[in-house]
Design a protein around this motif. Structure first.
Motif, PDB file in Angstrom:
ATOM      1  N   SER A  96       0.994  -1.018  -0.096  1.00  0.00           N
ATOM      2  CA  SER A  96      -0.018   0.113   0.051  1.00  0.00           C
ATOM      3  C   SER A  96       1.007   1.392   0.139  1.00  0.00           C
ATOM      4  O   SER A  96       1.846   1.298   0.529  1.00  0.00           O
ATOM      5  N   SER A  97       0.472   2.215  -0.567  1.00  0.00           N
ATOM      6  CA  SER A  97       1.065   3.558  -0.807  1.00  0.00           C
ATOM      7  C   SER A  97       0.269   4.682   0.130  1.00  0.00           C
ATOM      8  O   SER A  97       0.794   5.705   0.230  1.00  0.00           O
ATOM      9  N   ARG A  98      -0.786   4.127   0.737  1.00  0.00           N
ATOM     10  CA  ARG A  98      -1.565   5.114   1.647  1.00  0.00           C
ATOM     11  C   ARG A  98      -2.353   4.447   2.625  1.00  0.00           C
ATOM     12  O   ARG A  98      -3.320   3.562   2.292  1.00  0.00           O
ATOM     13  N   ASP A 100      -4.654   5.041   6.185  1.00  0.00           N
ATOM     14  CA  ASP A 100      -5.293   6.105   6.965  1.00  0.00           C
ATOM     15  C   ASP A 100      -5.297   5.488   8.366  1.00  0.00           C
ATOM     16  O   ASP A 100      -5.533   4.324   8.428  1.00  0.00           O
ATOM     17  N   ARG A 137      -6.076   2.641   2.118  1.00  0.00           N
ATOM     18  CA  ARG A 137      -7.009   3.324   1.394  1.00  0.00           C
ATOM     19  C   ARG A 137      -6.922   2.977   0.006  1.00  0.00           C
ATOM     20  O   ARG A 137      -7.866   2.732  -0.665  1.00  0.00           O
ATOM     21  N   ASP A 138      -5.732   2.877  -0.632  1.00  0.00           N
ATOM     22  CA  ASP A 138      -5.631   2.751  -2.173  1.00  0.00           C
ATOM     23  C   ASP A 138      -6.209   1.186  -2.352  1.00  0.00           C
ATOM     24  O   ASP A 138      -6.683   1.216  -3.520  1.00  0.00           O
ATOM     25  N   PRO A 224      -3.790  10.095   5.828  1.00  0.00           N
ATOM     26  CA  PRO A 224      -2.876   9.242   5.918  1.00  0.00           C
ATOM     27  C   PRO A 224      -1.874   9.080   7.084  1.00  0.00           C
ATOM     28  O   PRO A 224      -1.745  10.013   7.707  1.00  0.00           O
ATOM     29  N   ARG A 226       2.277   8.173   8.259  1.00  0.00           N
ATOM     30  CA  ARG A 226       3.585   7.878   7.740  1.00  0.00           C
ATOM     31  C   ARG A 226       4.581   7.345   8.689  1.00  0.00           C
ATOM     32  O   ARG A 226       4.372   7.536   9.934  1.00  0.00           O
TER      33      ARG A 226
END
Length: 259
Positions: A96-98, A100, A137-138, A224, A226
């Protein structure tokens, strides 16, 4: 009363949380004296057979997402393997790149129930705690479903204790902070379906067992996380849940990502 789940002297048990000690609630295991806090390991407060989640259960969140308010609860599940406790790390997966945060009020079931009416629902609730319905989320958008997006290991932070004395679960303030900055702030009074209605609805479908958890949805302001972030979910009269965020570290030879 604040109830924690702890490990001590090779035993795992529930205990009441006092300022500097815990008191074992299971008298059958012979731990009758106060146990200093620094001698116990704090575990996630539940080990449920299932985690039932309510999608889109705040009016303001439905508006935020541009969705129609549902006519009845929309339920999905998170696996018990997603659970972590307070101060443990949320791991952002390679797929995943996002990812949340979603701060939520969690309901802990106290006794078996099936087909419970709304008026009697409170009798089956042991207590309440804080949760974070962590979501890729993505992947949610890609799959059109919740299973993968919400099911990764560490995607179910919960705790640190269960508060058994919450006078009115429809009048609580929920705040989510990331690195001390408020990202979500809402009231459980904005829920489309109350905790009692969610329990009643879920029990019309399946038997709920002691320790099972119902996540009651999130207010607006999702966003998001990090690596390096600290995320806090605070609910008035309930608890404060704190978790750090880290990135998954896996060698290429150990892991294959299927896109």
């Amino acid at each position: 009363m604040r109830v924690v789940r702890v490990q001590y002297a090779g035993k795992t048990f529930y205990a009441t949380l006092e300022p500097d000690h815990v008191l074992c609630l299971n008298k059958d295991i012979g731990l009758n004296d106060p146990i200093p806090l620094d001698q116990v390991v704090l575990l996630p407060p539940v080990a449920p057979s299932k985690i039932i989640c309510a999608a889109l259960n705040y009016h303001a969140h439905a508006e935020e997402m541009g969705k129609t308010v549902p006519e009845e609860p929309v339920l999905f599940f998170k696996p018990p393997s997603s659970i972590i406790g307070a101060w443990q790390a949320i791991v952002l997966p390679l797929q995943s790149s996002r990812v949340d945060y979603e701060g939520e009020l969690a309901v802990v079931i106290g006794k078996p129930c099936r087909r419970v009416c709304v008026a009697e629902a409170s009798e089956y609730i042991f207590g309440y705690t804080c949760a974070n319905d962590v979501t890729a989320r993505d992947l949610q958008a890609k799959d059109g479903l919740y299973g993968r997006a919400k099911g990764f290991d560490t995607f179910g932070p919960i705790g640190p204790w269960i508060e058994t004395e919450v006078p009115d679960p429809t009048a609580l303030t929920l705040i989510t902070r990331v690195n001390g900055e408020v990202r979500q702030e809402g009231s459980t009074g904005d829920m489309i379906f109350s905790a009692w209605e969610l329990l009643s609805f879920a029990s019309s479908v399946m038997t709920l067992l002691p320790g099972d958890v119902i996540l009651t949805g999130t207010p607006p302001g999702i966003g998001p996380m990090r690596p390096g972030d600290e995320v806090q979910v605070e609910i008035s009269e309930v608890a404060l849940l704190t978790n750090t965020v880290t990135a998954e570290q896996v060698q290429d030879s150990e892991f294959t990502v299927i896109q």
